[in-house]
Enzyme design. Structure first.
Site, mmCIF file in Angstrom:
data_model
loop_
_atom_site.group_PDB
_atom_site.id
_atom_site.type_symbol
_atom_site.label_atom_id
_atom_site.label_comp_id
_atom_site.label_asym_id
_atom_site.label_seq_id
_atom_site.Cartn_x
_atom_site.Cartn_y
_atom_site.Cartn_z
ATOM 1 N N LYS A 146 0.804 -1.220 0.000
ATOM 2 C CA LYS A 146 0.000 0.000 0.000
ATOM 3 C C LYS A 146 0.840 1.275 0.000
ATOM 4 C CE LYS A 146 -4.248 -1.639 0.054
ATOM 5 N NZ LYS A 146 -5.114 -1.389 -1.134
ATOM 6 N N GLU A 148 -9.883 6.092 3.024
ATOM 7 C CA GLU A 148 -10.747 5.010 3.484
ATOM 8 C C GLU A 148 -9.857 3.791 3.717
ATOM 9 O OE1 GLU A 148 -10.194 5.549 0.298
ATOM 10 O OE2 GLU A 148 -9.473 3.535 -0.154
ATOM 11 N N SER A 197 1.597 -9.714 -1.069
ATOM 12 C CA SER A 197 1.306 -8.278 -1.011
ATOM 13 C C SER A 197 1.417 -7.689 0.390
ATOM 14 C CB SER A 197 -0.089 -8.010 -1.566
ATOM 15 O OG SER A 197 -1.050 -8.793 -0.887
#
Lengths: 273, 403
Positions: free
Chosen positions: B96, B118, B385
């Site tokens: 991220k 969010e 990830s």
């Protein structure tokens, strides 16, 4: 001429602004809503805005979010919304009805059948919050071809450069959102509304409706002095919600309470100029 | 459907990938979206922006992340050679931050003084709160009340980093409602606020911009595989919620016809049960959160509840570029159940000493289904990830362990 244009022409001759109440279709249930709807013209509604409930109403505040949830829980759908308009239209040939909502239910229904069925039902205009001019080919242009007014929102962020884009392809009226924000939250200062309406009038001959944050007859009267129409939504939805029991069902007197508010607002609007 | 000359030309000037994408937002937001697009166009053509971003990616995020040959996992499955792209080793423990670092630098260039975001699992919220702490910008993170309950460690992390976490109780109180609430905040605070979206969804330019920031994953894999094996990989695999880690791995390889790609959605308790979050395998095209894509919805176009053991995949949509790549049959989208992901979570932990995020465990599970049938020289890359420390409470609960 469309029913909306006819109505604004009449009001112009009378020298007053329109009151446009907003309620969410099927709130709190289909039968109560239909009765409420049929009482609106008598109470002083000049045009009627009906919300099409959606699970994810991004531009709405808590009041109208809750109204949509109640309607969906009670089984409201787009098909039933059109049926309710059809019944209303069978008894009232003159009061314009505008459907307001979000694009996905219409997209899922199919734009072409939706427009055909909406026209037959007696829908006069559409306000689709999440369809900007960049996507006019989706629904705006087909609506125009089908004889339904496509109405767009202009906001304080719509500057002079963007305004012509917003005005292109629309008819009926222009809906000025008086605040940057969601429905039912803060109110706009009336002098800033007057300035904004003057700016918009410079760009278009369409009637200008003003909404978002107008709650009281006094506020409605102030806006009615400068605008062609006053939209009141969350305040009426709040009145409706205050007349529900703990299960969310209509208590006796709900319809009368909401219509009394509409009448008070209409009085304010009619006495404004 | 005819095959395009390139799969890397999109989106067009309206933000469309074929039918998908676009800018389906309220008029209040249109000028802001257009301003973000202009600012991003300038930034990506400015070598100074790339230099600044690369500096922080190297010295702060810790890039490049390793491409690790998982020898025991490979032996266990007895087929394809398994490589793991170690995005879990980035600062904050997931891919991220590749995106939040890019967007925070953009927000600074735009002179924005407040950031909203969010988050579902909390990974994007932590990555946003982290860069906001680094650059001293106030940060508000919207998070569904249900997700706050199941991701307590990340909620605390965000607070430590100075962010305000606002619980969202509307709708289903998960990621989609957090996104609604962030959009409502943005509409009300247009002057000073930048909305830092965490995945390849939302209105144009976000899907393309977030993809571009995540492409560092695939670009590194290409170079690392060249060094390790002297050639391209054969298969790429990644989990898909919104789909940012997947598109970041896939995109640089889209025009390499020999490279097969598989996106893994969350099948929850099984597609047939209706309790899942697999937008492509169980949904239909629709419009939500500014873009057209595959959505989980009922016949009336109402968005329906999703379910996944992994909060990060618990979203009723998928990035529009994935929808387009699915329709063009360039990428296969499959779905993996909660129990399969849970098994893969434990397998990777035991065999390689790597605790994967439950999201990434979906991709590991799919690799386990295919690897045994593939030749020993088949090069299979799985995007790891994120790391799974955030998930140990949820996993313990599922395994009946009290911590």
């Amino acid at each position: 001429m469309s029913r909306i244009a006819d109505r604004f022409a009449v009001l112009k001759r009378e020298g007053r602004a329109a009151l446009v109440p907003y309620l969410t279709c099927g709130d709190p249930d289909a039968a109560t809503f239909a009765k409420l709807l049929s009482g609106l013209p008598q109470a002083g509604a000049d045009l009627i805005e009906i919300g099409m409930p959606f699970s994810d109403p991004m531009a709405d505040g808590p009041s109208i979010q809750a109204a949509g949830s109640r309607a969906l829980r009670a089984g409201m759908t787009l098909e039933k919304t059109l049926a309710i308009v059809r019944d209303f239209r069978a008894r009232d040939a003159a009061t314009p009805v505008v459907l307001m909502g979000y694009y996905n239910p219409i997209y899922r229904y199919g734009a072409t059948p939706f427009l055909a069925n909406a026209k037959t039902a007696g829908v006069d205009g559409l306000i689709i919050v999440d369809l900007p001019p960049e996507h006019d080919d989706e629904l705006c242009l087909p609506a125009r071809d089908a004889g339904i007014d496509f109405i767009r929102l202009a906001t304080p962020t719509t500057d002079d450069k963007r305004l012509p884009t917003v005005l292109a392809n629309i008819s009926g009226f222009l809906y000025y959102v008086a605040i940057t924000g969601i429905t039912g939250t803060r109110s706009a200062a009336s002098d800033s509304v007057a300035k904004a309406v003057a700016r918009l009038k410079h760009h278009t001959d369409l009637p200008i409706a003003v909404g978002f944050g107008i709650k009281t007859p006094d506020q409605a009267a102030k806006v009615a002095r400068v605008a062609d129409a006053v939209v009141v939504g969350s305040a009426l939805v709040d009145r409706l919600a205050a007349n529900l029991d703990e299960h969310g069902h209509a208590k006796p007197g709900l319809i009368e309470a909401v219509l009394a508010d509409v009448a008070a607002l209409a009085k304010g609007v009619r006495a404004a100029r | 459907m005819s095959q395009p000359n390139t799969y890397r030309a999109g989106p067009d000037e309206r933000g469309l990938f074929g039918l998908y994408g676009g800018r389906f937002v309220a008029e209040t937001l249109m000028p802001l979206i257009l301003a973000v697009e202009r600012a991003y166009d300038q930034a990506r053509n400015d070598p100074g922006f790339a230099r600044e971003l690369n500096y922080y990616l190297e010295h702060y995020v810790g890039r490049p992340s390793p491409l690790y040959f998982a020898e025991r996992l490979t032996r266990n499955w007895g087929g394809a050679k398994i490589y793991l792209k170690r995005e879990d080793l980035n600062h904050t423990g997931a891919h991220k931050i590749n995106n939040t670092m890019g967007q925070i630098l953009l927000a600074r260039r735009m002179g924005k003084r407040r950031i909203i975001a969010e988050t579902g699992a909390g990974q994007h919220g932590v990555a946003t709160a982290t860069v906001c702490a680094l650059f001293d910008i106030p940060c508000v993170v919207y998070m569904g009340a249900v997700d706050i309950e199941r991701q307590q460690p990340n909620v605390f992390r965000m607070k430590l980093l100075g962010a305000e976490v606002r619980a969202v109780t509307s709708g289903t109180a998960t990621l989609k409602d957090a996104m609604n609430e962030a959009l409502r905040d943005w509409v009300a605070n247009v002057d000073d606020t930048y909305y830092l979206i965490g995945t390849v969804a939302g209105p144009h330019p976000y899907p393309a911009m977030v993809r571009d920031f995540q492409c560092v994953i695939g670009e590194e894999v290409r170079a690392q595989m060249q060094r390790a094996e002297g050639r391209l990989p054969d298969t790429l695999m990644a989990c898909v919620g919104g789909g940012s880690n997947a598109i970041g791995l896939f995109y640089p390889f889209l025009d390499e016809a020999s490279v097969k790609m598989i996106g893994v959605e969350a099948a929850g308790e099984g597609i047939e049960t209706g309790r899942h979050a697999a937008s492509i395998n169980g949904g239909a095209p629709g419009v939500l959160h500014g873009n057209r894509t595959y959505l989980l919805q009922d016949g009336d176009g109402q968005i329906i509840d999703t379910h996944s053991i992994s909060a990060g995949l618990d979203y009723p949509g998928i990035g529009p570029e994935h929808a387009w790549l699915h329709d063009n049959q360039r990428i296969d989208y499959v779905a993996v159940r909660d129990d399969e992901a849970l098994d893969a979570f434990q397998l990777l932990t035991r065999l390689e000493g790597i605790i994967p995020a439950l999201e990434s465990a979906h991709a590991i599970a799919e690799a386990g289904k295919r690897a045994p049938r593939l030749a020993a020289d088949h090069l299979l890359v799985v995007n790891l990830s994120g790391r799974g420390d955030k998930d140990i409470y949820a996993v313990a609960k599922r395994l009946g362990v009290t911590l």
